[in-house]
Design a protein around this motif. Structure first.
Motif, short mmCIF file in Angstrom:
data_model
loop_
_atom_site.label_atom_id
_atom_site.label_comp_id
_atom_site.label_asym_id
_atom_site.label_seq_id
_atom_site.Cartn_x
_atom_site.Cartn_y
_atom_site.Cartn_z
N SER A 126 0.83 -1.21 0.00
CA SER A 126 0.00 0.00 0.00
C SER A 126 0.87 1.25 0.00
O SER A 126 0.54 2.26 -0.64
N ARG A 127 2.00 1.20 0.71
CA ARG A 127 2.93 2.34 0.72
C ARG A 127 3.55 2.51 -0.67
O ARG A 127 3.73 3.65 -1.13
N ALA A 128 3.85 1.40 -1.33
CA ALA A 128 4.39 1.48 -2.70
C ALA A 128 3.39 2.17 -3.62
O ALA A 128 3.76 3.02 -4.43
N GLN A 129 2.12 1.83 -3.48
CA GLN A 129 1.08 2.44 -4.31
C GLN A 129 1.03 3.95 -4.09
O GLN A 129 0.98 4.73 -5.05
N GLN A 130 1.10 4.38 -2.86
CA GLN A 130 1.08 5.82 -2.55
C GLN A 130 2.29 6.53 -3.17
O GLN A 130 2.16 7.63 -3.71
N LEU A 131 3.44 5.89 -3.09
CA LEU A 131 4.66 6.49 -3.64
C LEU A 131 4.58 6.62 -5.15
O LEU A 131 4.98 7.63 -5.73
N PHE A 132 4.06 5.59 -5.82
CA PHE A 132 3.92 5.66 -7.27
C PHE A 132 2.94 6.75 -7.68
O PHE A 132 3.17 7.48 -8.65
N GLU A 133 1.83 6.85 -6.96
CA GLU A 133 0.84 7.89 -7.27
C GLU A 133 1.45 9.28 -7.10
O GLU A 133 1.25 10.17 -7.93
N GLY A 134 2.21 9.46 -6.01
CA GLY A 134 2.85 10.76 -5.78
C GLY A 134 3.91 11.06 -6.83
O GLY A 134 4.03 12.21 -7.29
N TYR A 135 4.65 10.03 -7.23
CA TYR A 135 5.68 10.21 -8.26
C TYR A 135 5.02 10.65 -9.57
O TYR A 135 5.50 11.57 -10.24
N LEU A 136 3.95 9.99 -9.92
CA LEU A 136 3.27 10.30 -11.19
C LEU A 136 2.78 11.74 -11.21
O LEU A 136 2.95 12.45 -12.22
N ARG A 137 2.22 12.20 -10.11
CA ARG A 137 1.71 13.57 -10.06
C ARG A 137 2.83 14.59 -10.28
O ARG A 137 2.64 15.61 -10.94
N ARG A 138 3.99 14.32 -9.74
CA ARG A 138 5.11 15.27 -9.84
C ARG A 138 5.91 15.13 -11.13
O ARG A 138 6.56 16.07 -11.56
N ALA A 139 5.89 13.92 -11.73
CA ALA A 139 6.84 13.64 -12.81
C ALA A 139 6.25 13.72 -14.21
O ALA A 139 6.99 13.70 -15.19
N GLU A 140 4.92 13.80 -14.34
CA GLU A 140 4.31 13.77 -15.68
C GLU A 140 4.84 14.87 -16.59
O GLU A 140 4.92 14.71 -17.79
N SER A 141 5.21 16.00 -16.01
CA SER A 141 5.72 17.11 -16.82
C SER A 141 7.24 17.23 -16.72
O SER A 141 7.81 18.26 -17.05
N GLY A 142 7.89 16.15 -16.27
CA GLY A 142 9.33 16.19 -16.06
C GLY A 142 10.13 15.92 -17.32
O GLY A 142 9.66 16.07 -18.45
N GLY A 143 11.39 15.49 -17.11
CA GLY A 143 12.30 15.23 -18.22
C GLY A 143 12.14 13.84 -18.79
O GLY A 143 11.16 13.13 -18.52
N VAL A 144 13.11 13.43 -19.59
CA VAL A 144 13.04 12.15 -20.30
C VAL A 144 12.91 10.97 -19.34
O VAL A 144 12.04 10.10 -19.51
#
Length: 258
Positions: A126-144
């Motif tokens: 469940s913690r992994a899921q939260q981390l992935f969701e948070g990563y996605l929110r921050r990284a969608e407009s990131g670099g390569v």
């Protein structure tokens, strides 16, 4: 101020062999005791080589245990032992890597790697899921690199439902980058979005490139090779060629640094 050691070394870095001015050279204490100035305990190094040797030999950078290189190295060791089917040793290094990544709370790469480590244990899913969701929110407009990982999150259903159309969107955003074809995560993304033939070709090319770099001393290349060797979707039997010997030698050299 010039030192006798620098003069004796002819102002040459004792690792890379290049000449520098006295101001660009530093004195390294092999035993990390700054008061032990016996000549056989000293090395004359350029700043870049001095930083590298402190990382590799367990000097001040490693002892702080707060930099991403250290955490990545621990995870790579876990990956190596996992590839060699030594799960006890793998879990030990994964545990240490997790602790190191947790200290890098503001590092986006660390969050992604920590989420992957948490996937290995049912208690932390469940913690992994939260981390992935948070990563996605921050990284969608990131670099390569961030876009590749966003594609993987959707293609592998990490923390959300599988969505290959969104995964392809991120693939299309990075596919024309000139360096991306040798990234093991990009190769995994290519395979997952159903371009199997292209993935196999890229996989073979990447192994050739990283084997050469790893034999030249690149620890980053060793980490990439572990991921490439460990991809069970590609037929790559260590025991049928010299690659297993090369891998075992690289594993030994890498492990001795920690």
């Amino acid at each position: 101020m010039e030192s006798r050691a620098e003069k004796n070394a002819d102002y040459t870095c004792e690792i890379c062999g290049m000449k520098f001015s006295s101001e660009a050279l530093e004195i390294h204490h092999k035993n990390h005791n700054q008061g032990d100035n016996r000549r056989d305990n000293l090395m004359v190094l350029c700043r870049e080589c001095h930083n590298k040797i402190h990382f590799v030999e367990g000097g001040v950078f490693v002892k702080r245990k707060t930099n991403s290189e250290y955490a990545d190295a621990l995870k790579t060791l876990g990956d190596i032992y996992s590839a060699l089917n030594n799960e006890k040793a793998a879990k030990n290094f994964y545990r240490k890597a997790g602790v190191a990544y947790e200290k890098l709370s503001g590092d986006l790469d660390a969050k992604f790697e920590l989420a992957n480590l948490y996937l290995r244990d049912l208690k932390t899913l469940s913690r992994a899921q939260q981390l992935f969701e948070g990563y996605l929110r921050r990284a969608e407009s990131g670099g390569v690199k961030e876009k590749i990982r966003c594609g993987l999150i959707y293609a592998k259903a990490l923390g959300m439902s599988k969505n290959l159309s969104k995964a392809r969107k991120f693939f299309n955003a990075v596919k024309d980058n000139k360096d991306v074809f040798i990234d093991s995560e990009f190769i995994e993304l290519v395979r997952l979005i159903k371009y199997a033939d292209s993935a196999e070709r890229l996989h073979t090319q990447a192994i050739e490139i990283f084997e050469s770099a790893a034999q030249g001393g690149s620890t980053q290349a060793v980490g990439e090779l572990v991921k490439l060797y460990g991809d069970k979707n590609f037929v790559y039997d260590f025991n049928e060629d010299d690659s297993f010997k090369n891998f075992s030698r690289m594993h030994k050299n890498y492990s001795e640094k920690f």
